[in-house]
Design a protein around this motif. Sequence first.
Motif, PDB file in Angstrom:
ATOM      1  N   SER A  34       0.831  -1.209   0.000  1.00 18.76           N
ATOM      2  CA  SER A  34       0.000   0.000   0.000  1.00 18.76           C
ATOM      3  C   SER A  34       0.861   1.253   0.000  1.00 18.76           C
ATOM      4  CB  SER A  34      -0.870   0.067   1.267  1.00 18.76           C
ATOM      5  OG  SER A  34      -1.731  -1.031   1.355  1.00 18.76           O
ATOM      6  N   ASN A  48      -8.131   2.443   8.992  1.00 22.98           N
ATOM      7  CA  ASN A  48      -8.603   1.729   7.805  1.00 22.98           C
ATOM      8  C   ASN A  48     -10.018   1.239   8.095  1.00 22.98           C
ATOM      9  OD1 ASN A  48      -8.697   0.349   5.305  1.00 22.98           O
ATOM     10  ND2 ASN A  48      -6.502  -0.087   5.439  1.00 22.98           N
ATOM     11  N   THR A  58      -0.260  -2.576  -6.225  1.00 23.78           N
ATOM     12  CA  THR A  58      -0.855  -2.673  -4.879  1.00 23.78           C
ATOM     13  C   THR A  58      -2.144  -3.463  -5.019  1.00 23.78           C
ATOM     14  OG1 THR A  58      -2.198  -0.697  -5.185  1.00 23.78           O
ATOM     15  CG2 THR A  58      -0.041  -0.341  -4.203  1.00 23.78           C
TER      16      THR A  58
HETATM   17  P1  NAI Z   1      -4.508  -0.307  -1.386  1.00 22.47           P
HETATM   18  O1  NAI Z   1      -5.503  -1.341  -1.799  1.00 22.47           O
HETATM   19  O2  NAI Z   1      -3.351  -0.762  -0.628  1.00 22.47           O
HETATM   20  O3  NAI Z   1      -5.244   0.893  -0.612  1.00 22.47           O
HETATM   21  C1  NAI Z   1      -6.604   1.206  -0.748  1.00 22.47           C
HETATM   22  C2  NAI Z   1      -7.138   1.353   0.648  1.00 22.47           C
HETATM   23  O4  NAI Z   1      -8.497   1.820   0.685  1.00 22.47           O
HETATM   24  C3  NAI Z   1      -7.110   0.008   1.406  1.00 22.47           C
HETATM   25  O5  NAI Z   1      -6.321   0.135   2.565  1.00 22.47           O
HETATM   26  C4  NAI Z   1      -8.557  -0.210   1.746  1.00 22.47           C
HETATM   27  O6  NAI Z   1      -8.761  -0.958   2.936  1.00 22.47           O
HETATM   28  C5  NAI Z   1      -9.064   1.228   1.843  1.00 22.47           C
HETATM   29  N1  NAI Z   1     -10.514   1.304   1.839  1.00 22.47           N
HETATM   30  C6  NAI Z   1     -11.375   0.738   0.935  1.00 22.47           C
HETATM   31  N2  NAI Z   1     -12.645   0.964   1.326  1.00 22.47           N
HETATM   32  C7  NAI Z   1     -12.597   1.696   2.472  1.00 22.47           C
HETATM   33  C8  NAI Z   1     -13.569   2.242   3.347  1.00 22.47           C
HETATM   34  N3  NAI Z   1     -14.884   2.085   3.122  1.00 22.47           N
HETATM   35  N4  NAI Z   1     -13.151   2.928   4.437  1.00 22.47           N
HETATM   36  C9  NAI Z   1     -11.820   3.103   4.704  1.00 22.47           C
HETATM   37  N5  NAI Z   1     -10.847   2.606   3.906  1.00 22.47           N
HETATM   38  C10 NAI Z   1     -11.234   1.912   2.808  1.00 22.47           C
HETATM   39  O7  NAI Z   1      -4.032   0.370  -2.753  1.00 22.47           O
HETATM   40  P2  NAI Z   1      -3.232   1.718  -3.084  1.00 22.47           P
HETATM   41  O8  NAI Z   1      -2.829   1.571  -4.491  1.00 22.47           O
HETATM   42  O9  NAI Z   1      -2.220   1.967  -2.045  1.00 22.47           O
HETATM   43  O10 NAI Z   1      -4.378   2.829  -3.044  1.00 22.47           O
HETATM   44  C11 NAI Z   1      -4.295   4.009  -2.293  1.00 22.47           C
HETATM   45  C12 NAI Z   1      -4.811   5.181  -3.107  1.00 22.47           C
HETATM   46  O11 NAI Z   1      -3.930   5.424  -4.206  1.00 22.47           O
HETATM   47  C13 NAI Z   1      -6.198   4.969  -3.717  1.00 22.47           C
HETATM   48  O12 NAI Z   1      -6.922   6.176  -3.668  1.00 22.47           O
HETATM   49  C14 NAI Z   1      -5.852   4.638  -5.159  1.00 22.47           C
HETATM   50  O13 NAI Z   1      -6.920   4.902  -6.050  1.00 22.47           O
HETATM   51  C15 NAI Z   1      -4.688   5.588  -5.367  1.00 22.47           C
HETATM   52  N6  NAI Z   1      -3.870   5.324  -6.544  1.00 22.47           N
HETATM   53  C16 NAI Z   1      -3.377   4.066  -6.771  1.00 22.47           C
HETATM   54  C17 NAI Z   1      -2.658   3.804  -7.923  1.00 22.47           C
HETATM   55  C18 NAI Z   1      -2.186   2.413  -8.202  1.00 22.47           C
HETATM   56  O14 NAI Z   1      -1.866   2.109  -9.360  1.00 22.47           O
HETATM   57  N7  NAI Z   1      -2.095   1.546  -7.215  1.00 22.47           N
HETATM   58  C19 NAI Z   1      -2.367   4.860  -8.911  1.00 22.47           C
HETATM   59  C20 NAI Z   1      -2.883   6.160  -8.552  1.00 22.47           C
HETATM   60  C21 NAI Z   1      -3.620   6.362  -7.412  1.00 22.47           C
END
Ligand code: NAI
Length: 273
Positions: free
Chosen positions: A21, A41, A199
């Motif tokens: 993450s 989270n 991720t």
């Molecule tokens: P990740 O899957 O590790 O993080 C997403 C997080 O959102 C998770 O920890 C999840 O438990 C949390 N989440 C989902 N529903 C929730 C809720 N109802 N309440 C509280 N938390 C909730 O993946 P990542 O990639 O670290 O994502 C973090 C941010 O980065 C997101 O906004 C994602 O869209 C953004 N992002 C990711 C990219 C990628 O390619 N991985 C690229 C650009 C932006």
Amino acid sequence: MAYGLLKGKRGIISGALDENSIAWQVALKAKEEGAIFTLTNAPIAMRMGAINNLAEQCDAQIIPADATSVEDIENLFSKSTEILGGKIDFVLHSIGMSLNVRKNKEYGDLNYEWMQKGLDISAISLHKFLQVAEKQDALNEWASVVALSYIAAQRTYSFYGDMAEAKAMLESIARSYGYRYGKAKNVRVNTISQSPTVTKAGSGIEGFDAFYEFAQKMSPLGNAKAEDCANYAISMFSDLTRYVTMQNLYHDGGYSATGISEDLVQMIQQQNQ
Ligand code: NAI
């Protein structure tokens, strides 16, 4: 190398699910830079348990909060100020999820209940964080709030589905609330638009591997890694970027400013031979 950029600062970091993450990396860096913070989270994500290891490494307490629940967010902010012993200086919003994308629903066949849920989780939650913080007066002057976005807010990417709308709304909320909170308390609000990153949320998107590789070949510096995204977030939380607000900041190795790269031209030429 640590610079003590966040020495004496208190924060809230959302979205650390596992060590891939982006938020996980931000937490490790924030600790390294001298901050104290709470982790949060969705209660359901706690079941995976990995966040406990991070909390231990960072001497941080975990406050479960569903990002769609104002009540949970109120508890998150009031507990955080209590535990950390004062108002908050930085907040990371690293939360995103689309049920339509996860369940491979095509853009012409969206389930609207899922869409609303996705917008609530991925975008409106930023407004909820900010509104609760403002009402509780939980942020210090010059506090910095960062949310993570993706370039599908500006350009269409067929596989990104209704997350594109979520990111466009997220960036708009950062601008609108950034203005309001800037006027009121010099609080700044920005989004970081990150490269595709491996991720849980990223690789849940169909065709992720292909589009990761495409972006890699497009960007003169290559795709930015989660760890580097964390470095950028830390600089945004620090006092070195005090006058940056209401911006969508690309952290993408040059991808967003490249028309076509030599690598891609060569690839297509080879295919056509
Ligand atoms: P990740 O899957 O590790 O993080 C997403 C997080 O959102 C998770 O920890 C999840 O438990 C949390 N989440 C989902 N529903 C929730 C809720 N109802 N309440 C509280 N938390 C909730 O993946 P990542 O990639 O670290 O994502 C973090 C941010 O980065 C997101 O906004 C994602 O869209 C953004 N992002 C990711 C990219 C990628 O390619 N991985 C690229 C650009 C932006």
